[in-house]
Design a protein around this motif. Structure first.
Motif, PDB file in Angstrom:
ATOM      1  N   PHE A  60      14.872  34.043  15.803  1.00 24.68           N
ATOM      2  CA  PHE A  60      14.040  34.384  16.962  1.00 24.68           C
ATOM      3  C   PHE A  60      13.801  33.638  18.217  1.00 24.68           C
ATOM      4  CE2 PHE A  60      12.693  37.615  13.600  1.00 24.68           C
ATOM      5  CZ  PHE A  60      12.135  38.566  14.614  1.00 24.68           C
ATOM      6  N   ALA A  61      14.118  32.467  18.093  1.00 24.13           N
ATOM      7  CA  ALA A  61      13.843  31.585  19.170  1.00 24.13           C
ATOM      8  C   ALA A  61      15.260  31.627  20.042  1.00 24.13           C
ATOM      9  CB  ALA A  61      13.669  30.295  18.696  1.00 24.13           C
ATOM     10  N   SER A  62      16.365  31.440  19.248  1.00 23.35           N
ATOM     11  CA  SER A  62      17.625  31.381  19.847  1.00 23.35           C
ATOM     12  C   SER A  62      17.980  33.027  20.305  1.00 23.35           C
ATOM     13  CB  SER A  62      18.786  30.997  18.732  1.00 23.35           C
ATOM     14  OG  SER A  62      19.128  31.834  17.965  1.00 23.35           O
ATOM     15  N   GLY A  63      17.479  34.036  19.689  1.00 24.46           N
ATOM     16  CA  GLY A  63      17.830  35.217  20.192  1.00 24.46           C
ATOM     17  C   GLY A  63      17.008  35.676  21.419  1.00 24.46           C
ATOM     18  N   ASN A  64      15.785  35.252  21.515  1.00 20.94           N
ATOM     19  CA  ASN A  64      14.892  35.197  22.840  1.00 20.94           C
ATOM     20  C   ASN A  64      15.605  34.335  23.807  1.00 20.94           C
ATOM     21  OD1 ASN A  64      12.799  37.211  22.710  1.00 20.94           O
ATOM     22  ND2 ASN A  64      12.195  36.124  20.656  1.00 20.94           N
ATOM     23  N   ARG A  65      16.281  33.388  23.510  1.00 25.53           N
ATOM     24  CA  ARG A  65      16.989  32.395  24.515  1.00 25.53           C
ATOM     25  C   ARG A  65      15.746  31.547  25.000  1.00 25.53           C
ATOM     26  NH1 ARG A  65      22.175  33.499  25.769  1.00 25.53           N
ATOM     27  NH2 ARG A  65      22.160  31.374  26.968  1.00 25.53           N
ATOM     28  N   VAL A  66      15.003  30.913  24.361  1.00 29.78           N
ATOM     29  CA  VAL A  66      13.903  30.180  24.848  1.00 29.78           C
ATOM     30  C   VAL A  66      14.221  28.639  24.614  1.00 29.78           C
ATOM     31  CG1 VAL A  66      11.934  31.868  24.239  1.00 29.78           C
ATOM     32  CG2 VAL A  66      12.660  30.232  22.614  1.00 29.78           C
ATOM     33  N   VAL A  74      27.491  42.818  21.229  1.00 25.10           N
ATOM     34  CA  VAL A  74      27.420  42.354  22.659  1.00 25.10           C
ATOM     35  C   VAL A  74      26.599  41.000  22.842  1.00 25.10           C
ATOM     36  CG1 VAL A  74      26.723  42.975  24.896  1.00 25.10           C
ATOM     37  CG2 VAL A  74      28.353  44.732  23.502  1.00 25.10           C
ATOM     38  N   PHE A  75      25.432  41.346  22.140  1.00 19.73           N
ATOM     39  CA  PHE A  75      24.463  40.118  22.245  1.00 19.73           C
ATOM     40  C   PHE A  75      24.899  38.890  21.704  1.00 19.73           C
ATOM     41  CE2 PHE A  75      21.434  43.561  23.282  1.00 19.73           C
ATOM     42  CZ  PHE A  75      20.619  43.263  24.251  1.00 19.73           C
ATOM     43  N   ARG A  76      25.514  39.250  20.516  1.00 22.01           N
ATOM     44  CA  ARG A  76      26.087  38.046  19.556  1.00 22.01           C
ATOM     45  C   ARG A  76      27.170  37.166  20.311  1.00 22.01           C
ATOM     46  NH1 ARG A  76      22.481  35.897  17.035  1.00 22.01           N
ATOM     47  NH2 ARG A  76      23.996  34.868  15.493  1.00 22.01           N
ATOM     48  N   GLN A  77      28.054  38.032  20.870  1.00 22.03           N
ATOM     49  CA  GLN A  77      29.022  37.349  21.523  1.00 22.03           C
ATOM     50  C   GLN A  77      28.696  36.676  23.017  1.00 22.03           C
ATOM     51  OE1 GLN A  77      32.422  40.056  22.600  1.00 22.03           O
ATOM     52  NE2 GLN A  77      33.503  38.298  23.661  1.00 22.03           N
ATOM     53  N   ARG A  78      27.675  37.245  23.783  1.00 17.32           N
ATOM     54  CA  ARG A  78      27.145  36.723  24.714  1.00 17.32           C
ATOM     55  C   ARG A  78      26.455  35.232  24.309  1.00 17.32           C
ATOM     56  NH1 ARG A  78      22.879  40.258  27.720  1.00 17.32           N
ATOM     57  NH2 ARG A  78      24.585  41.457  28.080  1.00 17.32           N
ATOM     58  N   SER A  79      25.605  35.134  23.299  1.00 15.62           N
ATOM     59  CA  SER A  79      25.371  33.915  22.806  1.00 15.62           C
ATOM     60  C   SER A  79      26.335  32.910  22.429  1.00 15.62           C
ATOM     61  CB  SER A  79      24.324  34.130  21.502  1.00 15.62           C
ATOM     62  OG  SER A  79      23.217  34.870  21.901  1.00 15.62           O
ATOM     63  N   PHE A  80      27.424  33.401  21.909  1.00 14.95           N
ATOM     64  CA  PHE A  80      28.515  32.458  21.481  1.00 14.95           C
ATOM     65  C   PHE A  80      29.150  31.950  22.791  1.00 14.95           C
ATOM     66  CE2 PHE A  80      32.800  31.521  20.976  1.00 14.95           C
ATOM     67  CZ  PHE A  80      32.861  30.866  19.539  1.00 14.95           C
ATOM     68  N   ASP A  81      29.318  32.824  23.731  1.00 16.65           N
ATOM     69  CA  ASP A  81      29.929  32.375  24.874  1.00 16.65           C
ATOM     70  C   ASP A  81      29.129  31.427  25.717  1.00 16.65           C
ATOM     71  OD1 ASP A  81      32.247  34.015  24.389  1.00 16.65           O
ATOM     72  OD2 ASP A  81      31.762  35.780  25.553  1.00 16.65           O
ATOM     73  N   ASP A  82      27.865  31.928  25.968  1.00 17.79           N
ATOM     74  CA  ASP A  82      26.892  31.081  26.557  1.00 17.79           C
ATOM     75  C   ASP A  82      26.660  29.607  26.022  1.00 17.79           C
ATOM     76  OD1 ASP A  82      26.551  32.964  28.375  1.00 17.79           O
ATOM     77  OD2 ASP A  82      24.528  33.680  27.625  1.00 17.79           O
ATOM     78  N   MET A  83      26.869  29.415  24.464  1.00 20.94           N
ATOM     79  CA  MET A  83      26.904  28.220  24.020  1.00 20.94           C
ATOM     80  C   MET A  83      28.105  27.550  24.409  1.00 20.94           C
ATOM     81  SD  MET A  83      25.028  26.188  21.934  1.00 20.94           S
ATOM     82  CE  MET A  83      24.300  27.180  20.762  1.00 20.94           C
ATOM     83  N   GLU A  84      29.187  28.098  24.443  1.00 20.69           N
ATOM     84  CA  GLU A  84      30.403  27.218  24.946  1.00 20.69           C
ATOM     85  C   GLU A  84      30.307  26.677  26.313  1.00 20.69           C
ATOM     86  OE1 GLU A  84      33.415  26.529  23.274  1.00 20.69           O
ATOM     87  OE2 GLU A  84      31.996  27.187  21.499  1.00 20.69           O
ATOM     88  N   LYS A  85      29.480  27.540  26.915  1.00 18.33           N
ATOM     89  CA  LYS A  85      29.143  27.173  28.696  1.00 18.33           C
ATOM     90  C   LYS A  85      28.212  25.924  28.552  1.00 18.33           C
ATOM     91  CE  LYS A  85      30.215  31.798  30.117  1.00 18.33           C
ATOM     92  NZ  LYS A  85      29.316  32.970  30.886  1.00 18.33           N
ATOM     93  N   THR A  86      27.672  25.686  27.678  1.00 17.64           N
ATOM     94  CA  THR A  86      26.980  24.662  27.598  1.00 17.64           C
ATOM     95  C   THR A  86      27.625  22.915  27.516  1.00 17.64           C
ATOM     96  OG1 THR A  86      26.422  24.237  25.105  1.00 17.64           O
ATOM     97  CG2 THR A  86      25.048  25.779  26.151  1.00 17.64           C
TER      98      THR A  86
END
Length: 383
Positions: A92-98, A215-227
């Motif tokens: 829930f924490a990662s899904g909420n992007r907190v 879409v949400f899962r890929q966005r999280s994956f892509d955003d993690m790569e951007k870190t």
């Protein structure tokens, strides 16, 4: 300012210096001193925020998620069964992007019951969408907690800072604590989009279609790569102010080495002693210290080990039915290489069992003299 502190108290100092506004936690060995010290700070008016005593780790994480959504800087700490109980809320924490920051004090997970250090509790959370960093000592823990807030609040992912139970958490070490002015110069005031209005409370985590979920899962994956570049940038900014920093990996004497030992956490300090001893004996051995686990520093590992004939991965954890978890990741990172090193996996130090420099020297020499790779890990313990 240099002072003598246990690792747990050092983490609490970092939380105070980061001007954390909300702490929710539940006591569990060997994390409890973090909880106690932060509770003392609140009582003395030094915390600068509120501390919530919850009935479980599950509730602690739920509270941190909620508080973060209202727009405050949050912290929690746990270990072992506690992080296992949190597992649902970690998603829930990662899904909420907190940008929650948590210190996990590595400890074995029952059964049987025991209390020594073992990274399996945090490594088992590798697919929850949390960033994970592993610290060699208390000084690194202080600096990593402070850095974690700046990273988390830029990328909107929660961050887990892991230290070894009892070795790092309870050992007294000389710590160079940054001043409040230095931390303020590095870490800006908390400012992320407020997604929950306490005066008009309504928040929806709705059911979505399979297509939308992907879409949400890929966005999280892509955003993690951007870190990845942000982690490096934050470390450079920290070094510019504090005079010290920590890369995702640290390569020691790997250039031209015939064998490299890969470690993480507190065992790295012991490995440094063993490596120096082996080099004095004429063995061309290097050391690769792993700090970042998620996102995994694949390219950095590949670059460091691409010309190495043999690699030893020392794991204080085990994935039952496979091998050590760091070893799995190292193998995956090196798979695309045309000439891959022969990798030997040793399991040692489970539950804080003794791992001496002499034992590490024996592991390195055993792998160096081995002619064929092994499919299964080699268990090492002092009888």
């Amino acid at each position: 300012m240099k002072t003598l502190l246990q690792g747990n108290y050092a983490v609490a100092e970092a939380v105070r210096l980061a001007r954390v506004q909300f702490v929710a936690a539940y006591p569990i060995t060997p994390q409890t001193p973090i909880y106690e010290r932060l509770s003392d700070y609140e009582l003395e008016g030094k915390l600068g925020g509120l501390m919530m005593r919850t009935e479980s780790e599950h509730s602690a994480m739920a509270a941190c998620i909620s508080a973060s959504l209202t727009g405050v800087r949050t912290f929690t700490a746990t270990a072992s069964q506690g992080i296992a109980l949190m597992h649902e809320m970690l998603h829930f924490a990662s899904g909420n992007r907190v940008p929650v920051v948590m210190c996990n004090v590595n400890r074995v997970v029952a059964l049987p019951w025991a209390f020594g250090s073992d990274q399996s509790d945090s490594l088992a959370q590798r697919d929850t969408g949390w960033m994970q960093f592993y610290c060699e000592d208390a000084q690194e823990a202080v600096d990593t907690v402070i850095q974690a807030y700046k990273i988390a609040e830029q990328v909107l992912f929660p961050v887990m800072v892991c230290i070894d139970g009892f070795f790092t958490s309870h050992f007294l070490e000389p710590i160079e604590l940054p001043t409040q002015e230095e931390v303020d110069a590095f870490l800006p005031a908390f400012s992320i989009p407020t997604r929950f209005d306490v005066k008009n409370p309504a928040y929806v985590g709705n059911v979505v279609s399979p297509e939308a979920y992907m879409v949400f899962r890929q966005r999280s994956f892509d955003d993690m790569e951007k870190t990845r570049p942000i982690i490096k940038q934050v470390n450079e900014e920290y070094k510019a102010i504090m005079g010290r920093g920590y890369d995702e990996i640290e390569a020691v004497n790997t250039q031209g080495a015939e064998i490299v030992l890969v470690t993480s956490g507190a065992m790295t300090s012991t490995a440094r002693v063993a490596i120096l001893s082996l080099r004095d004996k004429g063995v061309q051995v290097g050391l690769l210290k792993m700090k970042a686990f998620r996102p995994f520093p694949t390219q950095e590992v590949r670059t460091a080990l691409k010309d190495i004939p043999k690699v030893v991965v020392l794991d204080r954890n085990i994935s039952i039915g496979k091998e050590g978890i760091w070893c799995q990741e190292i193998k995956a990172a090196l798979y695309p290489l045309e000439h891959r090193p022969m990798i030997t996996n040793y399991i040692a130090g489970i539950c804080g069992a003794d791992v001496s420099p002499a034992m590490i020297e024996d592991m390195v020499m055993g792998a160096l003299n081995s002619k064929e790779p092994t499919d299964l890990p080699i268990w090492v313990r002092r009888d």
